[in-house]
Design a protein around this motif. Structure first.
Motif, mmCIF file in Angstrom:
data_model
loop_
_atom_site.group_PDB
_atom_site.id
_atom_site.type_symbol
_atom_site.label_atom_id
_atom_site.label_comp_id
_atom_site.label_asym_id
_atom_site.label_seq_id
_atom_site.Cartn_x
_atom_site.Cartn_y
_atom_site.Cartn_z
ATOM 1 N N GLY A 124 -23.416 -13.933 -13.163
ATOM 2 C CA GLY A 124 -23.993 -15.266 -13.324
ATOM 3 C C GLY A 124 -24.255 -15.595 -14.779
ATOM 4 O O GLY A 124 -24.005 -14.788 -15.682
ATOM 5 N N ARG A 125 -24.804 -16.782 -15.011
ATOM 6 C CA ARG A 125 -25.038 -17.241 -16.383
ATOM 7 C C ARG A 125 -26.058 -16.396 -17.124
ATOM 8 O O ARG A 125 -26.106 -16.405 -18.345
ATOM 9 N N ASP A 126 -26.885 -15.667 -16.393
ATOM 10 C CA ASP A 126 -27.896 -14.848 -17.068
ATOM 11 C C ASP A 126 -27.349 -13.477 -17.481
ATOM 12 O O ASP A 126 -28.057 -12.698 -18.104
ATOM 13 N N HIS A 127 -26.119 -13.148 -17.179
ATOM 14 C CA HIS A 127 -25.384 -11.925 -17.500
ATOM 15 C C HIS A 127 -26.133 -10.643 -17.112
ATOM 16 O O HIS A 127 -26.147 -9.667 -17.835
ATOM 17 N N TYR A 128 -26.724 -10.643 -15.902
ATOM 18 C CA TYR A 128 -27.374 -9.446 -15.365
ATOM 19 C C TYR A 128 -26.820 -9.169 -13.976
ATOM 20 O O TYR A 128 -26.427 -10.086 -13.260
ATOM 21 N N ILE A 129 -26.792 -7.891 -13.615
ATOM 22 C CA ILE A 129 -26.462 -7.500 -12.251
ATOM 23 C C ILE A 129 -27.703 -6.868 -11.646
ATOM 24 O O ILE A 129 -28.520 -6.280 -12.355
ATOM 25 N N ARG A 130 -27.873 -7.026 -10.347
ATOM 26 C CA ARG A 130 -29.033 -6.443 -9.668
ATOM 27 C C ARG A 130 -28.562 -5.294 -8.800
ATOM 28 O O ARG A 130 -27.635 -5.429 -8.010
ATOM 29 N N LEU A 131 -29.231 -4.170 -8.962
ATOM 30 C CA LEU A 131 -28.987 -3.004 -8.127
ATOM 31 C C LEU A 131 -30.337 -2.560 -7.605
ATOM 32 O O LEU A 131 -31.241 -2.282 -8.400
ATOM 33 N N ASP A 132 -30.472 -2.503 -6.310
ATOM 34 C CA ASP A 132 -31.755 -2.277 -5.650
ATOM 35 C C ASP A 132 -32.706 -3.378 -6.107
ATOM 36 O O ASP A 132 -32.456 -4.528 -5.840
ATOM 37 N N THR A 133 -33.766 -3.052 -6.841
ATOM 38 C CA THR A 133 -34.680 -4.100 -7.287
ATOM 39 C C THR A 133 -34.633 -4.295 -8.795
ATOM 40 O O THR A 133 -35.402 -5.078 -9.331
ATOM 41 N N CYS A 134 -33.760 -3.583 -9.485
ATOM 42 C CA CYS A 134 -33.705 -3.648 -10.958
ATOM 43 C C CYS A 134 -32.523 -4.497 -11.423
ATOM 44 O O CYS A 134 -31.482 -4.541 -10.776
ATOM 45 N N ASP A 135 -32.702 -5.147 -12.580
ATOM 46 C CA ASP A 135 -31.651 -5.952 -13.198
ATOM 47 C C ASP A 135 -31.130 -5.219 -14.426
ATOM 48 O O ASP A 135 -31.913 -4.750 -15.254
ATOM 49 N N TYR A 136 -29.802 -5.141 -14.552
ATOM 50 C CA TYR A 136 -29.149 -4.461 -15.664
ATOM 51 C C TYR A 136 -28.270 -5.470 -16.396
ATOM 52 O O TYR A 136 -27.499 -6.199 -15.759
ATOM 53 N N SER A 137 -28.347 -5.499 -17.729
ATOM 54 C CA SER A 137 -27.553 -6.470 -18.495
ATOM 55 C C SER A 137 -26.089 -6.064 -18.526
ATOM 56 O O SER A 137 -25.739 -4.895 -18.401
ATOM 57 N N VAL A 138 -25.237 -7.084 -18.678
ATOM 58 C CA VAL A 138 -23.787 -6.906 -18.774
ATOM 59 C C VAL A 138 -23.328 -7.695 -19.989
ATOM 60 O O VAL A 138 -23.958 -8.682 -20.379
ATOM 61 N N ASP A 139 -22.225 -7.285 -20.589
ATOM 62 C CA ASP A 139 -21.668 -8.024 -21.718
ATOM 63 C C ASP A 139 -21.460 -9.485 -21.301
ATOM 64 O O ASP A 139 -20.821 -9.759 -20.285
ATOM 65 N N PRO A 140 -22.008 -10.449 -22.053
ATOM 66 C CA PRO A 140 -21.902 -11.855 -21.670
ATOM 67 C C PRO A 140 -20.468 -12.373 -21.595
ATOM 68 O O PRO A 140 -20.229 -13.420 -20.998
ATOM 69 N N ALA A 141 -19.518 -11.662 -22.165
ATOM 70 C CA ALA A 141 -18.118 -12.084 -22.059
ATOM 71 C C ALA A 141 -17.646 -12.040 -20.609
ATOM 72 O O ALA A 141 -16.646 -12.659 -20.261
ATOM 73 N N ALA A 142 -18.387 -11.337 -19.743
ATOM 74 C CA ALA A 142 -18.009 -11.218 -18.333
ATOM 75 C C ALA A 142 -18.607 -12.321 -17.470
ATOM 76 O O ALA A 142 -18.392 -12.330 -16.256
ATOM 77 N N ILE A 143 -19.322 -13.269 -18.055
ATOM 78 C CA ILE A 143 -19.952 -14.341 -17.269
ATOM 79 C C ILE A 143 -18.887 -15.110 -16.494
ATOM 80 O O ILE A 143 -17.854 -15.499 -17.041
ATOM 81 N N GLY A 144 -19.154 -15.308 -15.202
ATOM 82 C CA GLY A 144 -18.235 -16.046 -14.350
ATOM 83 C C GLY A 144 -17.097 -15.210 -13.788
ATOM 84 O O GLY A 144 -16.294 -15.710 -13.009
ATOM 85 N N ARG A 145 -17.024 -13.954 -14.160
ATOM 86 C CA ARG A 145 -15.945 -13.085 -13.699
ATOM 87 C C ARG A 145 -16.495 -12.047 -12.730
ATOM 88 O O ARG A 145 -17.694 -11.782 -12.710
ATOM 89 N N ILE A 146 -15.623 -11.459 -11.948
ATOM 90 C CA ILE A 146 -16.035 -10.442 -10.985
ATOM 91 C C ILE A 146 -15.906 -9.065 -11.624
ATOM 92 O O ILE A 146 -14.850 -8.728 -12.170
#
Length: 172
Positions: free
Chosen positions: A68-90
Motif C-alpha cells: 500500500g501507499r504506506d509501504h508497510y507489510i503486516r505479519l501477525d500484529t506487527c508492521d514491517y517497512s518495505v522499500d517504497p519502490a514496491a508501492i502498488g506491486r505484489i
C-alpha cells in the motif's frame, strides 16, 4: 439434606463446570474457524500461568501481498517497512522465527528481524529515507490536479425551481 442446601451447591458447581466447558468449546470453534490451534491454559507447579513463548525451530510462513501507499507489510500484529519502490506491486513474503523478508520479482526489498511483541512498527532507516526522497521529488515535480474549466452555475434557476422567486414552480 434437611433443607436442600447441599443439592443447590451441587447444581451451582455443575453450572460452573458447564460454563467453563462451554468457554473451551467456543474457544475451540473460534480457533478452528481461524485455522489455528486453540491455545490451552498452561499452569506451572505453583499454579501461575506460564507466559507465551516464541516458537522454536525454523517454522516458515509465506504469502503474497500488494504494498500500500504506506509501504508497510503486516505479519501477525506487527508492521514491517518495505522499500517504497514496491508501492502498488505484489511482493512475496517469507517469514520464519527469526526474520521477515519481502521479495519483488526475485529482488529482496525488505529484511527485518522478526518481532514477537504485539502491535510494533519496524522501520528500516533506508526505507524511511527513500520514502522521504520520493515525497520530496513528487512535490518538486509540480504534480497537481489538471485544471478543468467548468461553466459557472446558473443559480437563479435553482431559485425558480424551489419557488424562491417569481416565475418559479419548476417550469424550467
Amino acid at each position: 439434606m434437611c433443607c436442600g442446601q447441599h443439592s443447590n451447591l451441587a447444581v451451582a458447581a455443575g453450572h460452573h463446570a458447564d460454563v467453563a466447558g462451554g468457554r473451551q468449546v467456543v474457544a475451540s470453534l473460534a480457533a478452528k474457524a481461524a485455522g489455528v490451534r486453540p491455545v490451552r491454559s498452561c499452569l506451572c507447579a505453583g499454579g501461575r500461568r506460564l507466559r507465551p513463548q516464541a516458537p522454536t525451530g525454523r517454522h516458515r510462513r509465506g504469502g503474497s501481498v500488494r504494498i500500500g501507499r504506506d509501504h508497510y507489510i503486516r505479519l501477525d500484529t506487527c508492521d514491517y517497512s518495505v522499500d517504497p519502490a514496491a508501492i502498488g506491486r505484489i511482493v512475496r513474503i517469507e517469514a520464519d522465527t527469526e526474520t521477515v523478508r519481502a521479495h519483488l520479482d526475485g529482488r529482496l526489498v525488505a529484511e527485518h528481524a522478526r518481532c514477537w511483541a504485539r502491535h510494533q512498527t519496524l522501520t528500516d532507516p533506508d526505507h524511511a529515507e527513500a520514502a522521504t526522497a520520493m515525497r520530496h521529488k513528487y512535490r518538486q515535480s509540480g504534480a497537481v490536479a489538471a485544471a478543468v474549466e467548468v461553466a459557472p452555475p446558473d443559480l437563479p434557476a435553482y431559485d425558480r425551481v424551489f419557488h424562491l422567486i417569481e416565475g418559479g414552480g419548476g417550469q424550467e
